[in-house]
Scaffold this active site. Sequence first.
Site, short mmCIF file in Angstrom:
data_model
loop_
_atom_site.label_atom_id
_atom_site.label_comp_id
_atom_site.label_asym_id
_atom_site.label_seq_id
_atom_site.Cartn_x
_atom_site.Cartn_y
_atom_site.Cartn_z
N SER A 149 63.59 51.08 4.51
CA SER A 149 63.16 49.71 4.76
C SER A 149 62.69 49.55 6.21
O SER A 149 61.79 50.22 6.65
CB SER A 149 64.29 48.75 4.41
OG SER A 149 63.84 47.42 4.46
N ASP A 301 57.33 44.47 5.90
CA ASP A 301 58.06 45.61 6.45
C ASP A 301 57.55 46.92 5.82
O ASP A 301 56.71 46.89 4.92
CB ASP A 301 59.57 45.42 6.29
CG ASP A 301 60.04 45.51 4.84
OD1 ASP A 301 59.19 45.42 3.94
OD2 ASP A 301 61.26 45.67 4.61
N ASP A 303 58.42 49.17 3.62
CA ASP A 303 58.36 49.42 2.18
C ASP A 303 57.91 48.18 1.40
O ASP A 303 57.96 48.15 0.18
CB ASP A 303 59.69 49.97 1.65
CG ASP A 303 60.81 48.95 1.68
OD1 ASP A 303 60.81 48.09 2.58
OD2 ASP A 303 61.71 49.02 0.81
N ASP A 305 58.94 45.03 0.97
CA ASP A 305 59.73 44.11 0.16
C ASP A 305 60.12 42.84 0.93
O ASP A 305 60.52 41.85 0.33
CB ASP A 305 60.97 44.79 -0.46
CG ASP A 305 61.91 45.41 0.55
OD1 ASP A 305 61.66 45.28 1.77
OD2 ASP A 305 62.90 46.04 0.14
#
Length: 575
Positions: A149, A301, A303, A305
């Site tokens: 993340s 961000d 990734d 999400d």
Amino acid sequence: MHIEKAILDKVNVWLSPTFDNETHQAIREMMTSAPKELEDSFYKNLEFGTGGMRGIMGIGTNRINKYTLGRNTQGLSQYLKQSFPGEQIKVAIAYDCRHNSDTLAQLVANVFSANGIKVFLFSDMRPTPELSFTVKQLGCHSGIVLTASHNPPEYNGYKVYWQDGGQLVPPQDNEIIQIIESLDYSEIKFEANPDLIEYIDTELDNAFIDSCIENATFNTSAAAKENLKIVFTSLHGTSIKLVPDVLAKAGYSNVEIVKEQAEPNGNFPTVVSPNPEEPEALTMALELAEKTNADIVIGTDPDSDRLGVAVRDNNGKMILLNGNQTMVVMTHFLLQQWKKQGKLTGTEFVGSTIVSTPMMLELASGFDVECKVGLTGFKWIAKMIKDFPNQKFIGGGEESFGFMVGDSVRDKDAVASTLLVCEIAAQAKEKGSSLYKELQQMYVDFGLYKEHLISITKKGMDGASEIKQMMVDLRENPVKEINGQRVVCIEDYQSSKGKDLMNGEEFGIEIPKSNVLIYYLEDGSKICARPSGTEPKIKFYFSVNCAIESVSELHEAEAYLDNKIKNIIAEMQLN
């Protein structure tokens, strides 16, 4: 430096022939030149937290490497075979822009295939929400994303998804952990069966894009879309693969992309932290917005999400919204649209978490819709959807900049949420309002809520015990009064018990056990303490509120609430 015998025993296992020469060499170097690092690398096993397994890449049981992820995957393979006897088991795998994510994803695919499991592996990096979507779309039994993340560059991680597209929840996570812990590293099957690995890309991308447009667009006119000036940044992450395409296909052509941050890069060279929760991360996007006179700035961000949003206030100044604000704006808009379309039948619900703004409850109540509240982490919102199949999920989120639009993705989704927030801004602008003005009016209609978060970082072995002690102190010596307001209720999610301090009555808490403590004050303020599940931090969440009659009162009311939060923090000695 003296190293405990238990740690040395683990180190010796990793010096056995099961492990490769590269690992042996790295351990020997640490033994002589970095014993403290050796200790930190082996003193515990990396654990599943609220977001799966996440940690620093390197050698050892407390690190992300081919052996820790190989053992995870071997254990998960065995659990899948136990859970679905006689079935051809299928898993999907995606990965982000981090160092080694691609090679670790291939390694995980190899182990699954060596265990006779069919693998669908994305041919290149993809946003995390697309993996959740793909698990359902391809009828997979499980899914994996290799991502850490928004953590620093030295981290990577391993998120596990189940058949419904949601992340693992109890008791499955603990059952899998037990299998993993019982495995010897020599039992990992690393030899791939190439016939069982299939690479996927465009077809899934197109299905996911169509799904985003179906869930997150609401009859916005072509002129309104054209008229909205958007600045977007992917912060060197995976969203660049899809967000521009989603916006274009939905009809948003007035989009400026921050070029310096458009190239995926695991070093995240232009930011201190690739986290849209941190204002600094959106600096370049805000500068571009000033140059282009944009209406809205959106950053995601690595990734993809989480999303950060900035909009213009009533004076034309760009301001960053916090996660609670974006969540209530998106939820309110969805509720309005569902009501307009006659889709509110009494069986719908929205989702939130115990550390998010209580304003979500007021919104839901205003539309006669249920608001289900769960633990921190979107796996709990996904579980709500699974547990209540006769109820329709509208949307929901949590304060940490994540939101879920509808139920085709069962995790926080910055792709569909980016499109949704553009719909809100475009429709508001067309009617002579703005997203900011819509939020202000909501404060008049539902109450002004202000939230604040403090994160205290405590690294390493000592840090973990300090955080533990802070929670013990809060439990054993509960505060009676804060900022002149009596504590009227305490909820302890670890013991699943709450106590009404006004009448002395105790009550049970239905939500699964978690190391969270919440204090409620007599003026409606709420203070929550919880150690992070993914980082060496303890977090304190503050929520205060008051009623206002008109937008003209906002400035004074906000100052009053800011001061209240400041006083609470000072009294709890957290500053």
